[in-house]
Design a protein around this motif. Structure first.
Motif, PDB file in Angstrom:
ATOM      1  N   LEU A 169       0.813  -1.212   0.000  1.00 27.39           N
ATOM      2  CA  LEU A 169       0.000   0.000   0.000  1.00 27.39           C
ATOM      3  C   LEU A 169       0.852   1.271   0.000  1.00 27.39           C
ATOM      4  N   SER A 170       2.127   1.164  -0.312  1.00 24.67           N
ATOM      5  CA  SER A 170       3.011   2.329  -0.245  1.00 24.67           C
ATOM      6  C   SER A 170       2.570   3.451  -1.178  1.00 24.67           C
ATOM      7  N   GLY A 171       1.838   3.110  -2.229  1.00 30.11           N
ATOM      8  CA  GLY A 171       1.330   4.135  -3.143  1.00 30.11           C
ATOM      9  C   GLY A 171       0.174   4.922  -2.580  1.00 30.11           C
ATOM     10  N   ALA A 172      -0.347   4.522  -1.430  1.00 23.42           N
ATOM     11  CA  ALA A 172      -1.417   5.247  -0.731  1.00 23.42           C
ATOM     12  C   ALA A 172      -0.988   5.349   0.734  1.00 23.42           C
ATOM     13  N   PRO A 173      -0.127   6.321   1.055  1.00 23.40           N
ATOM     14  CA  PRO A 173       0.486   6.391   2.395  1.00 23.40           C
ATOM     15  C   PRO A 173      -0.510   6.395   3.549  1.00 23.40           C
ATOM     16  N   GLU A 174      -1.666   7.023   3.395  1.00 21.82           N
ATOM     17  CA  GLU A 174      -2.637   7.054   4.492  1.00 21.82           C
ATOM     18  C   GLU A 174      -3.168   5.648   4.782  1.00 21.82           C
ATOM     19  N   LEU A 175      -3.403   4.873   3.728  1.00 25.88           N
ATOM     20  CA  LEU A 175      -3.873   3.501   3.930  1.00 25.88           C
ATOM     21  C   LEU A 175      -2.768   2.638   4.529  1.00 25.88           C
ATOM     22  N   ALA A 176      -1.542   2.848   4.050  1.00 30.48           N
ATOM     23  CA  ALA A 176      -0.418   2.081   4.592  1.00 30.48           C
ATOM     24  C   ALA A 176      -0.262   2.349   6.083  1.00 30.48           C
ATOM     25  N   ALA A 177      -0.474   3.601   6.492  1.00 31.51           N
ATOM     26  CA  ALA A 177      -0.366   3.944   7.912  1.00 31.51           C
ATOM     27  C   ALA A 177      -1.466   3.276   8.722  1.00 31.51           C
ATOM     28  N   ARG A 178      -2.680   3.208   8.173  1.00 31.67           N
ATOM     29  CA  ARG A 178      -3.769   2.535   8.877  1.00 31.67           C
ATOM     30  C   ARG A 178      -3.447   1.052   9.060  1.00 31.67           C
ATOM     31  N   ALA A 179      -2.937   0.414   8.011  1.00 32.04           N
ATOM     32  CA  ALA A 179      -2.590  -1.006   8.104  1.00 32.04           C
ATOM     33  C   ALA A 179      -1.432  -1.214   9.079  1.00 32.04           C
ATOM     34  N   ALA A 180      -0.468  -0.282   9.088  1.00 30.93           N
ATOM     35  CA  ALA A 180       0.694  -0.421   9.964  1.00 30.93           C
ATOM     36  C   ALA A 180       0.307  -0.332  11.433  1.00 30.93           C
ATOM     37  N   GLY A 181      -0.828   0.300  11.707  1.00 24.88           N
ATOM     38  CA  GLY A 181      -1.276   0.423  13.090  1.00 24.88           C
ATOM     39  C   GLY A 181      -2.005  -0.791  13.619  1.00 24.88           C
ATOM     40  N   VAL A 182      -2.219  -1.798  12.777  1.00 23.42           N
ATOM     41  CA  VAL A 182      -2.927  -3.009  13.196  1.00 23.42           C
ATOM     42  C   VAL A 182      -1.918  -4.046  13.673  1.00 23.42           C
ATOM     43  N   ARG A 183      -2.064  -4.457  14.905  1.00 27.92           N
ATOM     44  CA  ARG A 183      -1.195  -5.488  15.461  1.00 27.92           C
ATOM     45  C   ARG A 183      -1.853  -6.848  15.272  1.00 27.92           C
ATOM     46  N   MET A 184      -1.110  -7.781  14.722  1.00 22.71           N
ATOM     47  CA  MET A 184      -1.646  -9.126  14.525  1.00 22.71           C
ATOM     48  C   MET A 184      -0.877 -10.116  15.385  1.00 22.71           C
ATOM     49  N   GLU A 185      -1.634 -10.857  16.182  1.00 23.10           N
ATOM     50  CA  GLU A 185      -1.038 -11.828  17.090  1.00 23.10           C
ATOM     51  C   GLU A 185      -0.673 -13.111  16.336  1.00 23.10           C
ATOM     52  N   PRO A 186       0.454 -13.737  16.716  1.00 18.65           N
ATOM     53  CA  PRO A 186       0.826 -15.020  16.117  1.00 18.65           C
ATOM     54  C   PRO A 186       0.176 -16.173  16.869  1.00 18.65           C
ATOM     55  N   CYS A 187       0.254 -17.357  16.276  1.00 16.53           N
ATOM     56  CA  CYS A 187      -0.308 -18.544  16.939  1.00 16.53           C
ATOM     57  C   CYS A 187       0.408 -19.806  16.469  1.00 16.53           C
ATOM     58  N   TRP A 188       0.947 -20.536  17.428  1.00 14.46           N
ATOM     59  CA  TRP A 188       1.459 -21.880  17.136  1.00 14.46           C
ATOM     60  C   TRP A 188       0.284 -22.852  17.185  1.00 14.46           C
ATOM     61  N   ALA A 189       0.218 -23.736  16.202  1.00 17.32           N
ATOM     62  CA  ALA A 189      -0.814 -24.778  16.165  1.00 17.32           C
ATOM     63  C   ALA A 189      -0.142 -26.143  16.143  1.00 17.32           C
ATOM     64  N   VAL A 190      -0.718 -27.093  16.869  1.00 16.50           N
ATOM     65  CA  VAL A 190      -0.222 -28.468  16.870  1.00 16.50           C
ATOM     66  C   VAL A 190      -1.311 -29.384  16.338  1.00 16.50           C
TER      67      VAL A 190
END
Length: 328
Positions: A169-190
């Motif tokens: 989304l680098s071509g739309a800096p405002e959208l890239a900033a919104r996405a950069a503010g989202v934290r995504m948690e990881p998960c190990w699965a067995v």
């Protein structure tokens, strides 16, 4: 007017739903995905003995009216069925059955069934990681990580986890900033196979006070092959602590945590671990989708609309409407 050419990066539920909607309304659409096949976190893993594991999304619910109608269609088509398992919570060895809860749906014969159906009739290219999205005149030029030119498109939608969407989304800096503010948690699965049933009176378990957050008797879901197979999901805290460890080191730790929490003997015939680096947004955005009508660049996914399977569908609907308005 000639409909704009659309590139969708990512073949999970959001990307495939968007591709299907746009294709059916006359848009020329091409989907790129780095995986070997469609589904994303709705993937199903098959073991050598013929058993299967839903090692990502475990089930889904339907609250949005549009999604409820779609799920009804999938049920009629035999792609989806209600999982009428025994659900409850487990804390320090105490089992608390759940007497009421939402209707839980699963894909049949695996969670990836819906994605496979959506992908049929869609121009999908798998095994391609899109590295760059650059502006050229009035279109976006896509390039793979190997340097291959993938074509030019008037509209590009990143249907991938938020951290992966940021550079696209680098071509739309405002959208890239919104996405950069989202934290995504990881998960190990067995994924664990057993020769005998695990002595736990539940099929879906929410765990508290444990390195695990969820455990499911995956073989109890409708349409699954016979056997005793469980999927264990680690808590975000455990996963962050062990994020870069080898799967072979993580699997025994989570199996031990399961045995300790359930107070039962756990001796799997086979067990493998899989890391989901971007499993769940905490918290998710609420705008449904990100899209810049001036440039035709955007993003969608469950992280835009509530962080559930249903959110992926709702997000795809939201961005499809904005693309349609842009094309008028």
């Amino acid at each position: 007017m000639t409909p704009p050419r659309v590139a969708i990066i990512g073949a999970g539920l959001a990307g495939l739903t968007l591709a299907r909607f746009l294709t059916e309304t006359g848009f020329p659409v091409k989907v790129f995905d780095k995986g070997r096949g469609p589904a994303g976190r709705m993937s199903t893993r098959r073991e050598d003995g013929g058993g299967t594991f839903d090692h990502g999304a475990q089930y889904f619910t339907a609250r949005d009216p549009g999604f409820q109608r779609m799920v009804g269609t999938w049920v009629e088509q035999g792609l989806v069925a209600e999982w009428r398992g025994r659900f409850g919570s487990l804390e320090h060895g105490t089992v608390t059955p759940q007497t009421e809860g939402p209707v839980r749906y699963v894909g049949v014969p695996g969670m990836n069934a819906v994605a496979r159906r959506l992908a049929s009739g869609v121009d999908l290219r798998s095994g391609v990681r899109v590295e760059h999205v650059r502006r050229e005149a009035d279109a976006w030029a896509l390039t793979s990580e190997s340097g291959e030119a993938l074509g030019t498109f008037e509209v590009v939608v990143a249907a991938v986890p938020a951290p992966q969407a940021v550079p696209l989304l680098s071509g739309a800096p405002e959208l890239a900033a919104r996405a950069a503010g989202v934290r995504m948690e990881p998960c190990w699965a067995v994924m664990a196979s057993f020769d005998a049933p695990v002595a736990l009176p539940l099929d879906g378990v929410f765990l508290h006070g444990s390195p695990l957050s969820w455990a499911a008797r995956d073989s109890s879901k409708p349409g699954r092959p016979p056997g005793e197979r469980w999927v264990l999901h680690a808590s975000p805290e455990f996963t962050r602590e062990h994020l870069e460890e080898a799967p072979e080191a993580v699997a025994p730790l989570l199996l031990e945590a399961f045995a300790r929490a359930a107070g039962v003997e756990v001796r799997p015939r086979e067990a493998r671990a899989h890391r989901w680096r971007y499993a769940r947004a905490e918290p998710a955005l609420t705008e449904g989708a990100l899209f810049d009508e001036r440039t035709g660049l955007g993003a969608c996914g469950d992280w835009c609309a509530g962080s559930r399977v249903e959110g992926a569908f709702v997000s795809a609907v939201a961005v499809s409407r904005r693309i349609a308005l842009m094309a008028r």
